[in-house]
Motif scaffolding. Sequence first.
Motif, PDB file in Angstrom:
ATOM      1  N   TRP A  44       0.841  -1.202   0.000  1.00  0.00           N
ATOM      2  CA  TRP A  44       0.000   0.000   0.000  1.00  0.00           C
ATOM      3  C   TRP A  44       0.874   1.249   0.000  1.00  0.00           C
ATOM      4  O   TRP A  44       1.933   1.269   0.640  1.00  0.00           O
ATOM      5  CB  TRP A  44      -0.901   0.015   1.242  1.00  0.00           C
ATOM      6  N   SER A  82      -5.856  -0.222  -2.863  1.00  0.00           N
ATOM      7  CA  SER A  82      -5.955  -0.506  -1.422  1.00  0.00           C
ATOM      8  C   SER A  82      -4.993  -1.629  -1.043  1.00  0.00           C
ATOM      9  O   SER A  82      -4.667  -1.801   0.132  1.00  0.00           O
ATOM     10  CB  SER A  82      -7.388  -0.876  -1.040  1.00  0.00           C
ATOM     11  N   GLY A  83      -4.551  -2.393  -2.034  1.00  0.00           N
ATOM     12  CA  GLY A  83      -3.455  -3.336  -1.779  1.00  0.00           C
ATOM     13  C   GLY A  83      -3.858  -4.771  -1.537  1.00  0.00           C
ATOM     14  O   GLY A  83      -2.994  -5.624  -1.328  1.00  0.00           O
TER      15      GLY A  83
END
Length: 492
Positions: A44, A82-83
């Motif tokens: 992130w 958002s990862g």
Amino acid sequence: MGQQAAPVEETLDPQDWSAMRALGHRMVDELCDYLSTVRERRPWTSVPPATRARFEQPLPTSPRDPAEIFNEFRAHVLPYPSGNIHPRFWGFVMGTGTPLAALAEMLAAGLNSNVSGFDDAATLVEAQVVAWLRESLFFPSASSGLLVSGGSMANLVGLAVARNSNAGFDVRAKGVQAAPRPLTLYASVETHNSVRKAVETLGLGCEALRLVPVDAEYRIDLNALRAALAADRVAGHRPFCIVGNAGTVNTGASDDLHALADLARDERLWLHVDGAFGALASWSPALRARVAGLERADSLAFDLHKWGYVPYEAGCVLVRDAARQRMSFDVAAAYLAPARGGLAPEGPKLSHLGPQLSRGFRALKVWMALQEAGFDKLGRLIQQNVAQAAYLAELVRAEPELELGAPVPLNVVCFRYRDAARALDEAALDALNAELLVRLHEDGIAVPTYTRLRGRYLLRVAITNHRSRRADFELLAREVVRLGRELLASRG
Ligand SMILES: Cc1ncc(COP(=O)(O)O)c(C=O)c1O
């Protein structure tokens, strides 16, 4: 009369199909590059101010070249996810997705089917997917089901059917305000807040949801539940539903679902099970016993976008008695009445099983993803995640500066850093771990999130990620200790 010039008629189709085709190929190539190299990037990264400002543009009133728009996506959207597709993302309970299912989304959008129950293949795809899911979770073949946006919507639909079926009067006609006795339902304090949202949305008021204490393993305390039921009956309330958990959000605990099913039968209550992620533990023969009894629920909510590894959005609700689901949402209208044939003939309508009329083709990605892996492999991946959680718990137990915060019955590990000298009090430990979590995110190391259990702030690792490896958890444990020491030292 003079001939009038024909009006100019426009379309949104490309003028240059070969340019669109080339752009599409580039998108697919770049997506595959992006996904195949995901481990090389940080989980992130915060969106920088200059990029944030890009999303405050004036209203676009004239056309723009699609290639330029894609370039803007590459520059300003792609780098700041958002990862959750990263191997070291274990925050909240998020899903990873798969490349094939991502491509299926493109195909589904291309067909742009409205899957409300027409005589078309998309409707058959959804029926097929629901039949597979039903079988995989040991629900009877006569039960009904619907793909929905996620667990929250699945809980809402399940609880709407519960309320309409078991309120003792015609809720659809009269509304909840006509209840002769206040309706109440029961769930453990560990229940996800989407259940409360559903209860509020259904007009029951959150006070109708009796939150029952849990035991040391975070499972609903059955004696407390029985006592709450008895007290409410004496007080003139009408209990109508128990909500059981297969995998709670905080710790992955599962209630004793057989005991809840017995109690619901004896007390004539509806049993709704929130199995958002935990229900899918049933896909692993080795784990099935941990959520045993969920197949006895009257309604079951679960997600495919969490532990089913399917991209957002994809949840599902199953209802044992199909007629009850239909009776909750079926509203006749002249413009929707079935014809003798054609596109919209007599037959089951998916729009009669939930609140949506127009529905997207989310079934396509699920249909492709389930076949690509097959249920045996999906079960193994779920088991792999549970084994990784057990491994992380072992690492935590072996490290004197780490402390496990809760049992690990499934795929969720709650733990914290503790100073070796044991000099910090609880408030200082909370603050230190909260700071540590931010460092894990901001230094691009990993993304767990946190929760509070019995008053303590805990790092929380929820593993629904097919890309994670044991080494990722070794790195996490190592980095938590390193950062913990560093933060301790900086406090002086
Ligand atoms: C146990 C549980 N129930 C319900 C939900 C809500 O599901 P969704 O986010 O898909 O709406 C979640 C989400 O994490 C969950 O963990």
